[in-house]
Design a protein around this motif. Structure first.
Motif, short mmCIF file in Angstrom:
data_model
loop_
_atom_site.label_atom_id
_atom_site.label_comp_id
_atom_site.label_asym_id
_atom_site.label_seq_id
_atom_site.Cartn_x
_atom_site.Cartn_y
_atom_site.Cartn_z
N PRO A 35 43.58 69.00 52.08
CA PRO A 35 43.44 70.43 51.77
C PRO A 35 44.79 71.13 51.59
O PRO A 35 44.92 72.01 50.72
CB PRO A 35 42.68 70.98 52.98
CG PRO A 35 41.98 69.80 53.56
CD PRO A 35 42.90 68.64 53.34
N PHE A 36 45.79 70.76 52.39
CA PHE A 36 47.10 71.39 52.31
C PHE A 36 47.79 71.02 50.99
O PHE A 36 48.40 71.86 50.33
CB PHE A 36 47.97 70.96 53.49
CG PHE A 36 47.49 71.45 54.82
CD1 PHE A 36 47.87 72.70 55.31
CD2 PHE A 36 46.64 70.66 55.58
CE1 PHE A 36 47.41 73.15 56.54
CE2 PHE A 36 46.18 71.11 56.81
CZ PHE A 36 46.56 72.35 57.29
N VAL A 37 47.70 69.75 50.62
CA VAL A 37 48.35 69.29 49.39
C VAL A 37 47.66 69.88 48.16
O VAL A 37 48.32 70.32 47.21
CB VAL A 37 48.35 67.75 49.33
CG1 VAL A 37 48.89 67.26 47.99
CG2 VAL A 37 49.21 67.18 50.45
N LEU A 38 46.32 69.91 48.18
CA LEU A 38 45.59 70.50 47.06
C LEU A 38 45.90 71.99 46.93
O LEU A 38 46.08 72.51 45.83
CB LEU A 38 44.09 70.29 47.24
CG LEU A 38 43.60 68.84 47.09
CD1 LEU A 38 42.12 68.74 47.42
CD2 LEU A 38 43.87 68.33 45.68
N GLY A 39 45.99 72.68 48.07
CA GLY A 39 46.36 74.09 48.05
C GLY A 39 47.76 74.30 47.52
O GLY A 39 48.03 75.23 46.75
N GLY A 40 48.68 73.41 47.94
CA GLY A 40 50.05 73.51 47.45
C GLY A 40 50.15 73.25 45.96
O GLY A 40 50.92 73.90 45.24
N ALA A 41 49.36 72.29 45.48
CA ALA A 41 49.36 71.99 44.05
C ALA A 41 48.84 73.17 43.24
O ALA A 41 49.39 73.52 42.18
CB ALA A 41 48.52 70.75 43.78
N ALA A 42 47.79 73.82 43.74
CA ALA A 42 47.24 74.99 43.06
C ALA A 42 48.25 76.14 43.05
O ALA A 42 48.44 76.81 42.02
CB ALA A 42 45.95 75.43 43.75
N ALA A 56 58.97 75.41 40.96
CA ALA A 56 59.70 74.21 41.40
C ALA A 56 59.78 74.15 42.92
O ALA A 56 59.59 73.09 43.53
CB ALA A 56 61.10 74.20 40.79
N LEU A 57 60.04 75.30 43.55
CA LEU A 57 60.10 75.35 45.02
C LEU A 57 58.75 75.01 45.63
O LEU A 57 58.66 74.26 46.62
CB LEU A 57 60.56 76.73 45.48
CG LEU A 57 62.03 77.08 45.24
CD1 LEU A 57 62.31 78.52 45.64
CD2 LEU A 57 62.93 76.13 46.04
N ALA A 58 57.69 75.56 45.04
CA ALA A 58 56.35 75.28 45.54
C ALA A 58 56.01 73.81 45.36
O ALA A 58 55.36 73.19 46.21
CB ALA A 58 55.32 76.15 44.83
N GLY A 59 56.47 73.23 44.26
CA GLY A 59 56.23 71.81 44.03
C GLY A 59 56.93 70.94 45.06
O GLY A 59 56.37 69.97 45.57
N LEU A 60 58.18 71.30 45.39
CA LEU A 60 58.92 70.55 46.40
C LEU A 60 58.24 70.68 47.77
O LEU A 60 58.15 69.70 48.52
CB LEU A 60 60.36 71.07 46.49
CG LEU A 60 61.27 70.73 45.29
CD1 LEU A 60 62.62 71.43 45.45
CD2 LEU A 60 61.45 69.22 45.18
N ALA A 61 57.74 71.89 48.08
CA ALA A 61 57.05 72.09 49.35
C ALA A 61 55.77 71.26 49.40
O ALA A 61 55.41 70.70 50.46
CB ALA A 61 56.72 73.57 49.54
N THR A 62 55.09 71.14 48.27
CA THR A 62 53.86 70.34 48.23
C THR A 62 54.17 68.86 48.44
O THR A 62 53.45 68.16 49.17
CB THR A 62 53.15 70.53 46.87
OG1 THR A 62 52.85 71.92 46.70
CG2 THR A 62 51.86 69.73 46.82
N VAL A 63 55.24 68.38 47.82
CA VAL A 63 55.66 66.98 48.01
C VAL A 63 56.02 66.73 49.47
O VAL A 63 55.66 65.70 50.06
CB VAL A 63 56.84 66.64 47.09
CG1 VAL A 63 57.41 65.26 47.43
CG2 VAL A 63 56.40 66.67 45.63
N ALA A 64 56.75 67.69 50.09
CA ALA A 64 57.12 67.55 51.51
C ALA A 64 55.89 67.52 52.40
O ALA A 64 55.83 66.77 53.38
CB ALA A 64 58.05 68.69 51.91
N THR A 65 54.89 68.32 52.06
CA THR A 65 53.65 68.33 52.84
C THR A 65 52.93 67.00 52.73
O THR A 65 52.43 66.46 53.73
CB THR A 65 52.73 69.46 52.35
OG1 THR A 65 53.40 70.72 52.47
CG2 THR A 65 51.44 69.50 53.16
#
Length: 244
Positions: A35-42, A56-65
């Motif tokens: 759920p966290f990764v899907l939310g980050g991707a959205a 780009a920042l949100a993408g990096l945060a999603t990868v880190a999650t």
């Protein structure tokens, strides 16, 4: 002809090869992280429409999650009679302590090995030995830094009593930390579990305590790094010794 080969020249399809390589090298993700990764991707897709740097920042945060919730495959030692590390991390304490009272065990000190998990460590917990879950007890508490001695007594925790195939009682305690605010335990009382199998997760910085039966020989040292489900923490007493 293999589906991964080009019909023209017989070479490997680059896209298919990349996908296969990713599956072989990237660790799977624990279901609690989806759920966290899907939310980050959205969020990444939405922010990218507004601002490419924010996207780009949100993408990096999603990868880190996704990296935080990784659940790498582990191969426990074939040898029996061992208590394995329940988590990846750093051995922070080796001392005698009384197991959590909510498990109903005798109030007698036994050797305790504490493993501290930073936010960069794998955060799933592994079963330390093959056996049957006897009892699970959750207790709310504080959120002190998990590397403090009193974190074992004061912090929110989830305790599991495991009886091994040889009849030894092992106690594994998931302890929330300063940043960790959620303990997940997938095991259930009466369930048969295998050494090295994933049974839980603590989100963001935490600690795991392993209480050993009397007569165990500790095999790790303070400051040593452990690999959950693979590093032997202790040699359990022989069956004849435990019965004698």
């Amino acid at each position: 002809m293999s589906a991964t080969r080009s019909p023209a020249n017989g070479t490997t399809n680059p896209v298919t090869h990349a996908v296969q390589l990713a599956r072989e090298t990237l660790p799977p993700m624990h279901p609690a992280g989806r759920p966290f990764v899907l939310g980050g991707a959205a969020a990444t897709l939405l922010l990218r429409r507004l601002s490419k740097p924010l996207g780009a920042l949100a993408g990096l945060a999603t990868v880190a999650t996704a990296a935080f919730f990784r659940e790498p495959r582990r191969v426990p030692p074939a040898r029996s009679g061992l208590a394995l590390a329940a988590a990846d991390g750093l051995v922070s304490l080796i001392e005698e302590a009384t197991p959590p009272p909510e498990l109903g065990l005798p109030a007698e000190p036994r050797m305790r090995v504490s493993i501290f998990l930073s936010v960069f460590d794998v955060h799933v917990q592994r079963v330390p030995a093959t056996g049957v879950i006897q009892r699970i007890a959750y207790r709310p508490g504080k959120f002190l830094s998990a590397d403090l001695d009193k974190a074992s007594d004061d912090n929110e925790r989830n305790s599991v009593l495991l009886r091994t195939e040889d009849g030894h009682d092992l106690v594994v305690v998931q302890i929330a930390g300063l940043v960790a605010r959620r303990i997940v335990c997938q095991a259930s009382e009466g369930e048969a579990v295998a050494a090295g199998a994933t049974y839980g997760l603590i989100r963001f910085g935490s600690r795991v305590d392993l209480y050993l039966p009397p007569g165990s020989e500790v095999l790790v040292s303070k400051g040593q790094r452990t690999i959950g489900g693979e590093t032997p923490i202790a040699e359990l007493p022989a069956v004849s010794d435990s019965k004698g």
